[in-house]
Design an enzyme around this catalytic site. Structure first.
Site, PDB file in Angstrom:
ATOM      1  CB  SER A  74      -0.925   0.031   1.217  1.00  0.00           C
ATOM      2  OG  SER A  74      -1.866  -0.993   1.126  1.00  0.00           O
ATOM      3  CB  THR A 120      -3.711   4.428   2.140  1.00  0.00           C
ATOM      4  OG1 THR A 120      -3.382   3.066   1.853  1.00  0.00           O
ATOM      5  CG2 THR A 120      -4.602   4.969   1.051  1.00  0.00           C
ATOM      6  CG  ASP A 147      -5.150  -4.133   3.031  1.00  0.00           C
ATOM      7  OD1 ASP A 147      -4.855  -5.000   2.200  1.00  0.00           O
ATOM      8  OD2 ASP A 147      -4.360  -3.712   3.893  1.00  0.00           O
ATOM      9  CG  ASP A 155      -4.256   0.249  -1.765  1.00  0.00           C
ATOM     10  OD1 ASP A 155      -5.208  -0.569  -1.819  1.00  0.00           O
ATOM     11  OD2 ASP A 155      -3.652   0.500  -0.706  1.00  0.00           O
ATOM     12  CG  HIS A 156      -3.197  -3.720  -2.629  1.00  0.00           C
ATOM     13  ND1 HIS A 156      -3.838  -4.748  -1.973  1.00  0.00           N
ATOM     14  CD2 HIS A 156      -2.921  -2.801  -1.685  1.00  0.00           C
ATOM     15  CE1 HIS A 156      -3.908  -4.452  -0.681  1.00  0.00           C
ATOM     16  NE2 HIS A 156      -3.380  -3.270  -0.480  1.00  0.00           N
TER      17      HIS A 156
END
Ligand SMILES: *[C@@H]1O[C@H](CO)[C@@H](O)[C@H](O)[C@H]1NC(C)=O
Ligand SMILES: *[C@@H]1O[C@H](CO)[C@@H](O)[C@H](O)[C@H]1NC(C)=O
Ligand SMILES: *[C@@H]1O[C@H](CO)[C@@H](O)[C@H](O)[C@H]1NC(C)=O
Ligand SMILES: *[C@@H]1O[C@H](CO)[C@@H](O)[C@H](O)[C@H]1NC(C)=O
Ligand SMILES: *[C@@H]1O[C@H](CO)[C@@H](O)[C@H](O)[C@H]1NC(C)=O
Length: 664
Positions: free
Chosen positions: A227, A288, A446, A491-492
């Site tokens: 991240s 983040t 996440d 972000d992923h």
């Protein structure tokens, strides 16, 4: 989650061309397969006028498979830059800088797992120069050439993208569902929205966005990202390395001297004087939110990074956005005076000295003025998740997370929606005609996917969707919906999906693991979602955008492709978030099924190295939802860095301030 920080992660790439070994995963310096390194490396893009640092390194491996020149690095290297094939000029003369002094250091790295097991690192001596705070203004292609060891060259091609001087959106709100994938959105929809004969009777707010795109999340030197560097790519248009933010990673020991790149909040404050803010359900020094202002190769420098957010970069001349206008989240450990804060200082007081109102709970947040710069830190560590805050609030009282530092539980907690709507009120006032940039993060999608707590992850995803819906209403009320670009992305991802249901009653009563697995209903036996079926006498009062039943007999059966040994039962854990694996046999780096987690479930053996306690990120592209000015530019499939260029272009941040390039 913070990836394991080891020597391997911060060391480098052994080029196939230099030896027979094509070690892909153990890297001398990920962006530098040769012995001469140009940072920013080859294939990088820039916004016109975006400030950055340049570093050159010449490596002299002393031993190992690349041993060269007796370990003596060339200190007489030269470097040039040439635009569109024109005459190359030296870096110093092109940017009108004086020649920097040579820096020297030594680092070591492991070439492969055998070298790591044998503890035989390869040692590399380095000579380097850094040219700080430059910018390229003219769109086009630039070739940077490093010459070293009399005859060797490394080149990097850089592209300065077209100018974008016109501001098309006054405000940008960028929502990040950390780790959020299309599969998770699909599962969250199934939990919260009812179907009749296969047809949804209501939809997520995300489902109603006019434009949907797809972004590729790779790091600069690994195909699985974390991240930190993915946030950097989104905020700066420059990819980086795992654990790094706002810099290209160099090989020096100092975590703060790596060559920097300017971020979107640094640009939007420097160019337009806009207001900016960050809202998160994580601790606010987490990757983040902190990557908006952070310039370091080490995301775990939490205290110094909070100092950077407030006071700007230390030790180097750099653009300083002057502190956030709103900063809301968890993470009191970096504010309470003591070991977690920068230089042990009281960071509540440091913010207050700079004119911030400080709020430590929801009641005071909602009551605070909409005019002033505001810091809101509501607990230690991450905010408890939506499910604890809304379904099992009794679990909140078990924690010792009071943001004042008292040995007490933080129970008067805002949610993502409270924080985001308050942030918009303040930013709208403070930005005035110059508008604002807000990043709002649903962090525990996440965090809870890492610990395989699917219900808690999806609860936070639904909280994000509910927040986006309320944000649109708020912008309408303020009369600024048409001036505001809203982007929702991630972000992923994690390799999560749902493959059926599980009958928790049968699973709980079956005596052995193979029989328990027969509780899973696949295909036609998956049935329909039971989370939308009301239970007599039970109401959570959480509204139309959330499940009416979090604890049905038939629950979703889901999983991740990457997990430690753990046990699955699938029903919600009412006592609190999961810990799927615990260290066994005395070694803290050797994880097994947590005997206390889902005792009625069946064992699922892990797919990860045994030193991993949690699931890890996966390769998948992630969705991008856009609405408002420039929305049409967000369709299609593109790299994560393109999100930055699309937002920057919409904000008119690509400026021709200095036609020939220059320093500041
Ligand atoms: C390189 O030299 C160092 C000592 O300077 C030693 O510890 C290391 O094992 C050597 N590595 C290899 C690959 O020979
Ligand atoms: C800045 O420099 C000082 C003095 O050399 C050093 O103590 C400090 O750690 C540096 N700070 C950062 C963030 O690099
Ligand atoms: C919330 O914060 C205010 C202002 O600091 C304080 O007076 C109040 O006691 C706090 N409330 C709770 C429930 O902690
Ligand atoms: C499967 O998981 C169990 C429980 O953690 C563990 O004892 C066993 O060694 C694992 N099997 C393999 C092949 O890793
Ligand atoms: C443009 O570059 C020149 C020379 O490099 C420098 O002196 C000047 O300050 C720069 N102008 C701006 C506005 O940055």
């Amino acid at each position: 989650m913070l990836p394991t920080l080891n020597l391997v992660a911060i060391t480098a790439y052994l080029a196939a061309s230099l030896s027979g070994v094509s070690a892909q995963t153990f890297q001398r310096l990920g962006t530098c397969p040769t012995l001469g390194c140009v940072l920013p490396p080859d294939q990088q893009d820039f916004l016109p006028g975006q400030q950055f640092d340049i570093r050159f390194e010449v490596h002299a491996p002393k031993n190992g498979s690349e041993a060269f020149n007796g370990g003596v690095p060339d200190e007489t290297f030269t470097a040039t830059i040439a635009k569109d094939g024109k005459n190359p000029k030296s870096i110093a003369s092109y940017f009108k800088l004086s020649e920097p002094t040579i820096e020297k250091w030594t680092f070591s790295w492991y070439e492969d797992l055998f070298a790591q097991d044998a503890k035989t690192p390869s040692v590399v001596n380095v000579a380097s120069k850094a040219y700080r705070r430059v910018a390229l203004y003219d769109p086009g292609t630039y070739v940077v050439t490093l010459k070293y060891y009399s005859g060797k060259t490394t080149t990097a091609t850089w592209v300065v993208r077209p100018l974008a001087t016109r501001k098309k959106a006054k405000n940008v709100i960028f929502f990040i569902g950390d780790g959020m994938t299309t599969n998770m959105i699909t599962a969250a929809r199934l939990l919260a929205h009812k179907t009749v004969n296969g047809k949804y009777q209501s939809l997520l707010q995300l489902d109603k966005f006019p434009v949907l795109g797809h972004q590729m999340t790779h790091s600069i030197d690994s195909f699985i990202t974390d991240s930190a560097n993915s946030a950097s790519a989104l905020y700066s248009g420059h990819k980086s390395t795992v654990n790094a933010m706002g810099v290209y990673v160099d090989s020096s020991p100092d975590a703060f001297d790596d060559p920097k790149v300017e971020t979107i909040v640094e640009l939007v404050t420097r160019i337009w004087g806009s207001a900016w803010g960050a809202v998160t359900t994580a601790f606010i020094a987490d990757a983040t939110p902190i990557a908006l202002t952070a310039h370091t190769r080490s995301r775990s420098q939490y205290g110094p990074l909070i100092d950077q957010a407030l006071n700007g970069v230390r030790n180097y001349s750099w653009t300083n956005p002057g502190g956030p206008d709103v900063y809301f989240g968890g993470g009191a450990e970096q504010f309470i005076p003591g070991s977690g804060s920068y230089q042990g200082k009281d960071f509540y007081a440091e913010f207050a000295k700079k004119g911030y109102k400080v709020s430590l709970n929801k009641t005071s947040l909602l009551a605070t003025s909409n005019k002033e710069k505001t810091l809101g830190i509501f607990c230690r560590s991450n905010l408890p998740v939506w499910i604890e805050r809304n379904i099992f609030p009794a679990n909140l009282a078990k924690l010792t997370n009071d943001p004042s530092g008292a040995q007490a539980a933080a129970t008067d907690l805002p949610g993502l929606k409270d924080m985001t709507l308050k942030a918009i009120d303040i930013l709208h006032n403070r930005g005035g005609r110059q508008g604002f940039f807000l990043m709002s993060e649903a962090a525990s999608i996440d965090k809870q996917m890492h610990t395989l707590d699917y219900d808690r992850a999806l609860g936070d995803l639904l909280e994000l969707d509910d927040t986006v819906q309320a944000t649109i209403q708020k912008l309408k009320q303020l009369g600024i919906l048409d001036d505001t670009l809203i982007v929702v992305s991630a972000d992923h991802g994690h390799g999560f999906d749902v493959f059926g249901n599980a009958d928790t009653k049968y699973l709980g009563e079956a005596q052995d693991d193979r029989k328990k697995r027969n509780a899973i209903g696949v295909y036609q036996n998956s049935g329909i979602s039971q989370y939308t079926v009301e239970q007599p006498g039970v109401s959570y009062g959480t509204g139309a955008n959330f499940p009416v039943n979090w604890d049905p007999r038939y629950v979703i059966a889901a999983g991740l492709g990457a997990n430690p040994d753990h046990r699955e039962y699938y029903g919600i854990d009412k006592s609190g978030p999961r810990t799927p694996a615990t260290a066994g046999g005395g070694s803290s780096e050797d994880y097994y099924v947590n005997p206390k987690d889902n005792p009625a479930g069946f064992v699922v053996n892990g797919t990860l190295p045994t030193n991993q306690a949690q699931g890890v990120h996966s390769l998948t592209d992630v969705p991008v939802f856009a609405m408002g000015p420039c929305q049409e530019t967000f369709g299609g499939t593109y790299s994560n860095i393109d999100i930055f260029y699309k937002m920057a272009e919409c904000l008119g941040l690509g400026q021709p301030t200095n036609k020939t390039g220059g320093h500041f």
